[in-house]
Scaffold this active site. Sequence first.
Site, PDB file in Angstrom:
ATOM      1  N   LYS A   1       0.825  -1.221   0.000  1.00 20.38           N
ATOM      2  CA  LYS A   1       0.000   0.000   0.000  1.00 20.38           C
ATOM      3  C   LYS A   1       0.850   1.257   0.000  1.00 20.38           C
ATOM      4  O   LYS A   1       0.596   2.185  -0.745  1.00 20.38           O
ATOM      5  CB  LYS A   1      -0.865   0.087   1.272  1.00 20.38           C
TER       6      LYS A   1
ATOM      7  N   ARG B   1      -9.190   0.480   9.304  1.00 16.00           N
ATOM      8  CA  ARG B   1      -8.810  -0.903   9.572  1.00 16.00           C
ATOM      9  C   ARG B   1      -9.948  -1.666  10.234  1.00 16.00           C
ATOM     10  O   ARG B   1      -9.773  -2.807  10.651  1.00 16.00           O
ATOM     11  CB  ARG B   1      -7.573  -0.926  10.469  1.00 16.00           C
TER      12      ARG B   1
ATOM     13  N   ARG C   1      11.820  -6.471   4.964  1.00 15.25           N
ATOM     14  CA  ARG C   1      11.793  -5.018   4.730  1.00 15.25           C
ATOM     15  C   ARG C   1      12.869  -4.289   5.544  1.00 15.25           C
ATOM     16  O   ARG C   1      13.061  -4.554   6.725  1.00 15.25           O
ATOM     17  CB  ARG C   1      10.408  -4.496   5.125  1.00 15.25           C
TER      18      ARG C   1
ATOM     19  N   ARG D   1      11.981  -2.088  10.983  1.00 13.01           N
ATOM     20  CA  ARG D   1      10.960  -1.584  11.902  1.00 13.01           C
ATOM     21  C   ARG D   1      10.758  -2.595  13.025  1.00 13.01           C
ATOM     22  O   ARG D   1      10.715  -3.793  12.772  1.00 13.01           O
ATOM     23  CB  ARG D   1       9.630  -1.408  11.146  1.00 13.01           C
TER      24      ARG D   1
HETATM   25  P1  AMP Z   1       1.217   0.445   9.207  1.00 12.62           P
HETATM   26  O1  AMP Z   1       2.430   1.244   8.884  1.00 12.62           O
HETATM   27  O2  AMP Z   1      -0.001   0.896   8.446  1.00 12.62           O
HETATM   28  O3  AMP Z   1       1.442  -1.044   9.133  1.00 12.62           O
HETATM   29  O4  AMP Z   1       0.867   0.772  10.746  1.00 12.62           O
HETATM   30  C1  AMP Z   1       1.789   0.512  11.782  1.00 12.62           C
HETATM   31  C2  AMP Z   1       1.066   0.470  13.118  1.00 12.62           C
HETATM   32  O5  AMP Z   1       0.424   1.727  13.366  1.00 12.62           O
HETATM   33  C3  AMP Z   1      -0.067  -0.548  13.202  1.00 12.62           C
HETATM   34  O6  AMP Z   1       0.408  -1.846  13.538  1.00 12.62           O
HETATM   35  C4  AMP Z   1      -0.936   0.058  14.305  1.00 12.62           C
HETATM   36  O7  AMP Z   1      -0.361  -0.153  15.577  1.00 12.62           O
HETATM   37  C5  AMP Z   1      -0.845   1.540  14.004  1.00 12.62           C
HETATM   38  N1  AMP Z   1      -1.898   1.985  13.060  1.00 12.62           N
HETATM   39  C6  AMP Z   1      -1.746   2.421  11.778  1.00 12.62           C
HETATM   40  N2  AMP Z   1      -2.922   2.738  11.226  1.00 12.62           N
HETATM   41  C7  AMP Z   1      -3.865   2.493  12.176  1.00 12.62           C
HETATM   42  C8  AMP Z   1      -5.291   2.589  12.231  1.00 12.62           C
HETATM   43  N3  AMP Z   1      -5.992   2.985  11.154  1.00 12.62           N
HETATM   44  N4  AMP Z   1      -5.917   2.260  13.381  1.00 12.62           N
HETATM   45  C9  AMP Z   1      -5.228   1.850  14.455  1.00 12.62           C
HETATM   46  N5  AMP Z   1      -3.886   1.701  14.484  1.00 12.62           N
HETATM   47  C10 AMP Z   1      -3.209   2.021  13.357  1.00 12.62           C
END
Ligand code: AMP
Length: 215
Positions: free
Chosen positions: A13, A88, A127, A160
């Site tokens: 994404k 989400r 990654r 990460r």
């Molecule tokens: P991502 O980079 O999108 O994989 O997000 C990394 C982390 O940020 C996730 O594992 C969640 O802990 C938090 N996070 C990101 N987007 C959301 C969301 N829409 N709702 C809740 N937590 C989020």
Amino acid sequence: MRIVLLGEPGSGKGTQAKKLMKRYSIPEISTGEILRKALADNTPLGKDAKVFMDRGELVPDSIVLGMLHARLKKEDCRKGYIIDGFPRSEAQAISLDRMTSVIGSPVGVVVSIEVERNELVRRMSGRRICVTCGQVYNLHFLPSKNEGVCDKCGGGLFQRDDDREATIRTRLDIYESQKFPLVEYYKKKGILRSVKGTGSVEDIFRTICAEVEKR
Ligand code: AMP
């Protein structure tokens, strides 16, 4: 162009959102990136979010919704946006609808990027990200020329914390537990498009552009 990208962590994404941002000159809004920045800047919200992020769990809506709303209200979102990492859950999708209809910029198309679980685990565990410029590499299919060093700027590469195997599985389980109602929500609205997320980045990008331009 008001686009939402759905997909498991590791589905690509973020990569596709950045390409769409360039193609259509509209901002990318990644809730994960906003949260990581808040964490790096040591803001109170970042500190509150940290414990959930470290465990691979969702950050509570009370934190995420306010951040997203503030970002969507900014001037640059008037001509469109690409949201990646949000919603989400169905509850977040409903909140996004409310927020964007108040602002006057409702979501136009939702693209769900589909990738199988084994491939997602492989992608996420490989990654690596440049600490200086944010360029993303992958040990398995997009390695840097010199291990641990960014090709573009010479910065060091890091993994990460939430890309480690145990956390990856939690993140995927959580995403998958919410996926069905979320996808159904957008299907019912008639704005969902599904795209296969395997193959070359360019091919996937072309397919996504074709889908969003149909709208
Ligand atoms: P991502 O980079 O999108 O994989 O997000 C990394 C982390 O940020 C996730 O594992 C969640 O802990 C938090 N996070 C990101 N987007 C959301 C969301 N829409 N709702 C809740 N937590 C989020």
